[in-house]
Design a protein around this motif. Structure first.
Motif, PDB file in Angstrom:
ATOM      1  N   HIS A 283      -3.341  -7.860   0.371  1.00  0.00           N
ATOM      2  CA  HIS A 283      -4.094  -9.116   0.257  1.00  0.00           C
ATOM      3  C   HIS A 283      -3.497 -10.070  -0.778  1.00  0.00           C
ATOM      4  O   HIS A 283      -4.197 -10.959  -1.265  1.00  0.00           O
ATOM      5  CB  HIS A 283      -5.562  -8.818  -0.112  1.00  0.00           C
ATOM      6  CG  HIS A 283      -6.336  -8.152   0.988  1.00  0.00           C
ATOM      7  ND1 HIS A 283      -6.277  -6.795   1.225  1.00  0.00           N
ATOM      8  CD2 HIS A 283      -7.185  -8.652   1.918  1.00  0.00           C
ATOM      9  CE1 HIS A 283      -7.069  -6.488   2.255  1.00  0.00           C
ATOM     10  NE2 HIS A 283      -7.619  -7.594   2.691  1.00  0.00           N
ATOM     11  N   VAL A 284      -2.214  -9.899  -1.132  1.00  0.00           N
ATOM     12  CA  VAL A 284      -1.628 -10.840  -2.115  1.00  0.00           C
ATOM     13  C   VAL A 284      -1.543 -12.252  -1.537  1.00  0.00           C
ATOM     14  O   VAL A 284      -1.506 -13.232  -2.291  1.00  0.00           O
ATOM     15  CB  VAL A 284      -0.228 -10.411  -2.657  1.00  0.00           C
ATOM     16  CG1 VAL A 284      -0.318  -9.236  -3.592  1.00  0.00           C
ATOM     17  CG2 VAL A 284       0.762 -10.186  -1.551  1.00  0.00           C
ATOM     18  N   PRO A 580     -10.917   3.116   1.032  1.00  0.00           N
ATOM     19  CA  PRO A 580     -10.447   1.784   0.622  1.00  0.00           C
ATOM     20  C   PRO A 580     -11.526   0.712   0.742  1.00  0.00           C
ATOM     21  O   PRO A 580     -11.340  -0.417   0.296  1.00  0.00           O
ATOM     22  CB  PRO A 580      -9.294   1.488   1.594  1.00  0.00           C
ATOM     23  CG  PRO A 580      -9.234   2.600   2.571  1.00  0.00           C
ATOM     24  CD  PRO A 580     -10.332   3.580   2.293  1.00  0.00           C
ATOM     25  N   GLU A 581     -12.672   1.071   1.319  1.00  0.00           N
ATOM     26  CA  GLU A 581     -13.708   0.085   1.664  1.00  0.00           C
ATOM     27  C   GLU A 581     -14.187  -0.779   0.486  1.00  0.00           C
ATOM     28  O   GLU A 581     -14.229  -2.007   0.611  1.00  0.00           O
ATOM     29  CB  GLU A 581     -14.892   0.796   2.333  1.00  0.00           C
ATOM     30  CG  GLU A 581     -15.888  -0.176   2.943  1.00  0.00           C
ATOM     31  CD  GLU A 581     -17.177   0.511   3.408  1.00  0.00           C
ATOM     32  OE1 GLU A 581     -17.951  -0.148   4.108  1.00  0.00           O
ATOM     33  OE2 GLU A 581     -17.403   1.682   3.055  1.00  0.00           O
ATOM     34  N   PRO A 582     -14.547  -0.195  -0.679  1.00  0.00           N
ATOM     35  CA  PRO A 582     -15.046  -1.058  -1.771  1.00  0.00           C
ATOM     36  C   PRO A 582     -14.025  -2.111  -2.225  1.00  0.00           C
ATOM     37  O   PRO A 582     -14.393  -3.252  -2.492  1.00  0.00           O
ATOM     38  CB  PRO A 582     -15.364  -0.067  -2.899  1.00  0.00           C
ATOM     39  CG  PRO A 582     -15.573   1.245  -2.212  1.00  0.00           C
ATOM     40  CD  PRO A 582     -14.634   1.228  -1.045  1.00  0.00           C
ATOM     41  N   LYS A 588     -12.695  -9.286   0.234  1.00  0.00           N
ATOM     42  CA  LYS A 588     -13.368 -10.139   1.224  1.00  0.00           C
ATOM     43  C   LYS A 588     -14.244 -11.181   0.505  1.00  0.00           C
ATOM     44  O   LYS A 588     -14.290 -12.351   0.903  1.00  0.00           O
ATOM     45  CB  LYS A 588     -14.217  -9.260   2.153  1.00  0.00           C
ATOM     46  CG  LYS A 588     -14.931 -10.021   3.257  1.00  0.00           C
ATOM     47  CD  LYS A 588     -13.965 -10.470   4.343  1.00  0.00           C
ATOM     48  CE  LYS A 588     -14.674 -11.301   5.405  1.00  0.00           C
ATOM     49  NZ  LYS A 588     -13.786 -12.296   6.018  1.00  0.00           N
ATOM     50  N   VAL A 589     -14.910 -10.748  -0.567  1.00  0.00           N
ATOM     51  CA  VAL A 589     -15.714 -11.689  -1.373  1.00  0.00           C
ATOM     52  C   VAL A 589     -14.800 -12.769  -1.956  1.00  0.00           C
ATOM     53  O   VAL A 589     -15.126 -13.957  -1.941  1.00  0.00           O
ATOM     54  CB  VAL A 589     -16.489 -10.951  -2.504  1.00  0.00           C
ATOM     55  CG1 VAL A 589     -17.157 -11.943  -3.453  1.00  0.00           C
ATOM     56  CG2 VAL A 589     -17.538 -10.007  -1.921  1.00  0.00           C
ATOM     57  N   PHE A 590     -13.627 -12.350  -2.447  1.00  0.00           N
ATOM     58  CA  PHE A 590     -12.663 -13.313  -2.993  1.00  0.00           C
ATOM     59  C   PHE A 590     -12.258 -14.332  -1.921  1.00  0.00           C
ATOM     60  O   PHE A 590     -12.189 -15.542  -2.184  1.00  0.00           O
ATOM     61  CB  PHE A 590     -11.430 -12.575  -3.531  1.00  0.00           C
ATOM     62  CG  PHE A 590     -10.371 -13.476  -4.122  1.00  0.00           C
ATOM     63  CD1 PHE A 590     -10.650 -14.258  -5.233  1.00  0.00           C
ATOM     64  CD2 PHE A 590      -9.091 -13.545  -3.570  1.00  0.00           C
ATOM     65  CE1 PHE A 590      -9.679 -15.089  -5.794  1.00  0.00           C
ATOM     66  CE2 PHE A 590      -8.117 -14.376  -4.118  1.00  0.00           C
ATOM     67  CZ  PHE A 590      -8.417 -15.148  -5.231  1.00  0.00           C
TER      68      PHE A 590
END
Length: 601
Positions: A283-284, A580-582, A588-590
Motif C-alpha cells: 500500500h505504499v 493481515p486483516e487489522p 483502508k481507513v487511511f
C-alpha cells in the motif's frame, strides 16, 4: 506556561503544578537508600534457594515470592533514579544514582539467573504436582508454562549466569547513544519566522519543522541533520555495537536470527512482522498519493522531506494550551465510560505528569508504570495540537499500567511491549474522531484530516520503514557485513525513496536520520507501534459502533497485564493480529481519509 527567548527554564524554575511527584515513590533519598540496602541484604537469601527449587512446593513458592518482592523493589529504585536523572540529564548526582540503580538491576539479574534453568530441570509432572499441593503456586501457572515454552533457548546455569553478568556491558551502546543524544550534542542557532536567532533544541525542532515558513523548516531540518552528520562515525559504531549485541544474544540462545529471538520473548510468530511489512509495502502507493496531495495543497513546485510535517491547510496554526488539552481529552474519551474517566482525572491532577521542557531534561515523552506506586508521564509540552495528542497517547499508556497494576499480581502486571501501543493509540483515535465530528468548517475538517493522515504516515508507514531498516541492518550483521556510515545512510536513503515515491526530493540530509532514532537501540521494538496502531484503529471503531460490550472487552484487556500471551489478549478484545486483516483495515481507513481530503480540495 512559557519560556524566555534567551533559553529554557532551569529545573528549579518549573512551577510545581507542572512537575511530577517522585516523592510518591520515595519521600527522600534516605528512604531510597534504605530500600537499596534491603535489596542488597535479601540477595543472599534468594541465592540460598539455588539447587533447591525442585525439592518441594513450599521451597519453589518461597523462592518465587522472594524473587518477585526483590524485583518489585528494584523496579521502584530504578524508576526513581531514572526519572530523577531524566529531569536534568546533566545533573551529576542523579547520573550517579541512576548508575547505582542500573548496577543493582544487573546484580539482581545475576542472582536470579539460576531460576529459569533450574525450573527447566524440574520434570513437568513434578511442577504440576507442586501446583496441586500448594494452591498459591497456581498463580504462577502461566509464568511456568511460558518458561517451559522457551526450553530450547535457555542455557546451562553457568552460561545463564555469564549472560546475566554481561548485562551492564550489553547496555553500553544504548547508554552511550543516550549520553551523546541528550547530554553532549549541541545544536546551532537558527533564525525563526521573525528573523530572530534562536537556539535549536530537539523539543523546538518539532515546532520549527511544522512552521508555515519554508525557510525556517529548511534551516531547522538542515541544522538538525548536519549536526548528527558530524557525529556519523561515532553513531555508526554505536549502532553497530547494539546490533551485534542483539545478534550475539540470539546466537547464544540458539535462535535462527535476532528478529526471531526478539519476537519469541512475547511469543509472537514471525509471520506477524512479515505480514506488516507486506501489507504496508503493498500500500505504499497510498503514501505516494498523499505526498502528491501535500505538494498540491502547499502549492510547491517540488516537495522536500522538510515539507512533510507542516500543516497542509493554511492559516490553521492551532494553539492548544496544556489546560485546554486536558479538558478536550476528557470529553473525547467519554466513550470509554465513567470508570476510565475517573481514573484519567486522577492521573491529570495527582502529580503523575512532568509537563514542561527545561534545561537538560530528557527529550520526547514516555509513560513509566512501576508496580507499587502510580504511573508517571514525562512530556516536553509546547502548545500545539500535536502535543495534545501526545498527552492523550501517554495517558493511554499510564492508564493501561494503572489498570494492570490494580488488577494483576506483580508477576503479570507488566504488559508486553507488543500490546503497549494499543491503549495509547486508541486514545488518539478517539480524540481525532471527536474533533472531526465537531469540526464546523471545511478548512477545519481538512486540517484534522491532515493531522489524522499524519498519524498514519508517522506511525503505520514510518515505523514500518524503521522496522524494515532494523530487519535489514540485523541481517547485514548476521551475514558478516559491517554497518559503516556509508552503508547505513545508503540503506536509509533507499528506504525513503521506496516509501515516499518519486514525487518527493529525498534530501541527502535525511540519510543520517538513522543516527538520531533512539528506538533503534530497543531491539525490534518499532514494528509494535505499527501493529499496535492497527489494533487500536480496529478497537476504537468497535467501541464507537458497539458501545458498552466493546468497552467492557477493552477494559478487561487493560486489566489483563501479561496474564496471557499478547496475541490471545487482543483476540479476546476483538482483534486477531496473526492475520493481515487489522493492518489492511487500518490502511483502508487511511485510503478513506485520503479520498475525503481529495474531495474537499
Amino acid at each position: 506556561m512559557g519560556e524566555s527567548d534567551q533559553g529554557l527554564l532551569e529545573r528549579h524554575e518549573v512551577p510545581e503544578e507542572y512537575r511530577w511527584r517522585l516523592e510518591d515513590i520515595y519521600a527522600s533519598e534516605a528512604a531510597w537508600q534504605q530500600d537499596y540496602d534491603e535489596v542488597k541484604s535479601q540477595l543472599p537469601d534468594l541465592e540460598a534457594f539455588q539447587g533447591k527449587l525442585g525439592s518441594s512446593a513450599e521451597t519453589l513458592l518461597a523462592a518465587l515470592k522472594l524473587r518477585d518482592e526483590i524485583s518489585q523493589k528494584t523496579g521502584l529504585l530504578y524508576a526513581y533514579a531514572k526519572m530523577r536523572k531524566d529531569e536534568n540529564t546533566a545533573n551529576a548526582k542523579y547520573q550517579a544514582l541512576d548508575d547505582k540503580a542500573r548496577g543493582l538491576l544487573i546484580d539482581v539479574r545475576g542472582v536470579t539467573s539460576y531460576i529459569v534453568p533450574e525450573l527447566l530441570a524440574i520434570p513437568g509432572e513434578r511442577v504440576e504436582q507442586f501446583i496441586k499441593e500448594k494452591e498459591e503456586l497456581g498463580l504462577y501457572r502461566h509464568y511456568l508454562e511460558d518458561v517451559l515454552r522457551q526450553k530450547d533457548h535457555v542455557l546451562s546455569l553457568e552460561e545463564e549466569r555469564l549472560l546475566a553478568r554481561l548485562g551492564e556491558v550489553a547496555q553500553a551502546p544504548s547508554y552511550i547513544f543516550g549520553m551523546i543524544n541528550d547530554a553532549d550534542i549541541q545544536f546551532p542557532k537558527i533564525r525563526d519566522e521573525q528573523g530572530r536567532e534562536v537556539q535549536l533544541t530537539k523539543g523546538r525542532y518539532r515546532q520549527f519543522i511544522e512552521s508555515p515558513d519554508r525557510r525556517v523548516r529548511r534551516e531547522a531540518f538542515e541544522a538538525m541533520h548536519q549536526t548528527y552528520k558530524r557525529q556519523e562515525n561515532t553513531l555508526a559504531a554505536t549502532l553497530q555495537a547494539s546490533v551485534k549485541k542483539d545478534v550475539f544474544y540470539a546466537r547464544a540462545r540458539k535462535y535462527e536470527s535476532a528478529r526471531q529471538a526478539a519476537l519469541d520473548a512475547d511469543n509472537i510468530p514471525l509471520s506477524v512482522y512479515d505480514n506488516l511489512l507486506k501489507s504496508v509495502n503493498d500500500h505504499v502507493h497510498l503514501l505516494h498519493r498523499y505526498v502528491a496531495l501535500r505538494q498540491k495543497l502547499l502549492g510547491l513546485d517540488e516537495i522536500h522531506m522538510y515539507d512533510l510535517y507542516t500543516p497542509m491547510v493554511p492559516d490553521m496554526n492551532v494553539k492548544v494550551t496544556y489546560e485546554e488539552a486536558k479538558e478536550t481529552i476528557k470529553k473525547a474519551l467519554q466513550p470509554l465510560g465513567e470508570d476510565y474517566l475517573a481514573n484519567l482525572e486522577k492521573g491529570l491532577t495527582s502529580g503523575w505528569i512532568d509537563v514542561m521542557e527545561n534545561k537538560g531534561k530528557r527529550s520526547g515523552a514516555y509513560s513509566f508504570g512501576p508496580y507499587g506506586t502510580h504511573p508517571f508521564v514525562l512530556l516536553n509540552h509546547h502548545d500545539t495540537l500535536d502535543h495534545m495528542f501526545t498527552l492523550a497517547h501517554e495517558m493511554g499508556h499510564a492508564l493501561h499500567s494503572y489498570y494492570s497494576n490494580q488488577h494483576q499480581p506483580y508477576i503479570y502486571a507488566d504488559y508486553t511491549i507488543f500490546v503497549a501501543e494499543v491503549a495509547s493509540t486508541l486514545n488518539e483515535a478517539l480524540l481525532i474522531r471527536y474533533l472531526l465530528d465537531r469540526s464546523k468548517t471545511k478548512e477545519g475538517k481538512k486540517y484534522l484530516l491532515n493531522h489524522y493522515m499524519e498519524q498514519f504516515r508517522t506511525t503505520l508507514y514510518r515505523q514500518t520503514m524503521f522496522a524494515e531498516f532494523e530487519m535489514l541492518t540485523h541481517q547485514m550483521v548476521e551475514d558478516g557485513e559491517a554497518l559503516t556510515p556509508e552503508r547505513l545512510s545508503a540503506l536509509y536513503h533507499d528506504l525513503n525513496v521506496k516509501y515516499y515515491g518519486d514525487d518527493i526530493v529525498v534530501d541527502r540530509d535525511v540519510d543520517i536520520e538513522w543516527g538520531r532514532i533512539p528506538h533503534f537501540y530497543y531491539n525490534f521494538y518499532v514494528y509494535k507501534y505499527a501493529t499496535g496502531f492497527s489494533a487500536a484503529t480496529a478497537l476504537s471503531q468497535q467501541i464507537l459502533q458497539e458501545g458498552k460490550p466493546a468497552v467492557e472487552r477493552y477494559l478487561d484487556f487493560l486489566k489483563s497485564g501479561s496474564s496471557d500471551y499478547s496475541i490471545n489478549l487482543l483476540k479476546r478484545a476483538g482483534v486477531d493480529m496473526t492475520s493481515p486483516e487489522p493492518v489492511n483495515k487500518a490502511l483502508k481507513v487511511f485510503e478513506e481519509l485520503l479520498d475525503e481530503m481529495e474531495r474537499l480540495t
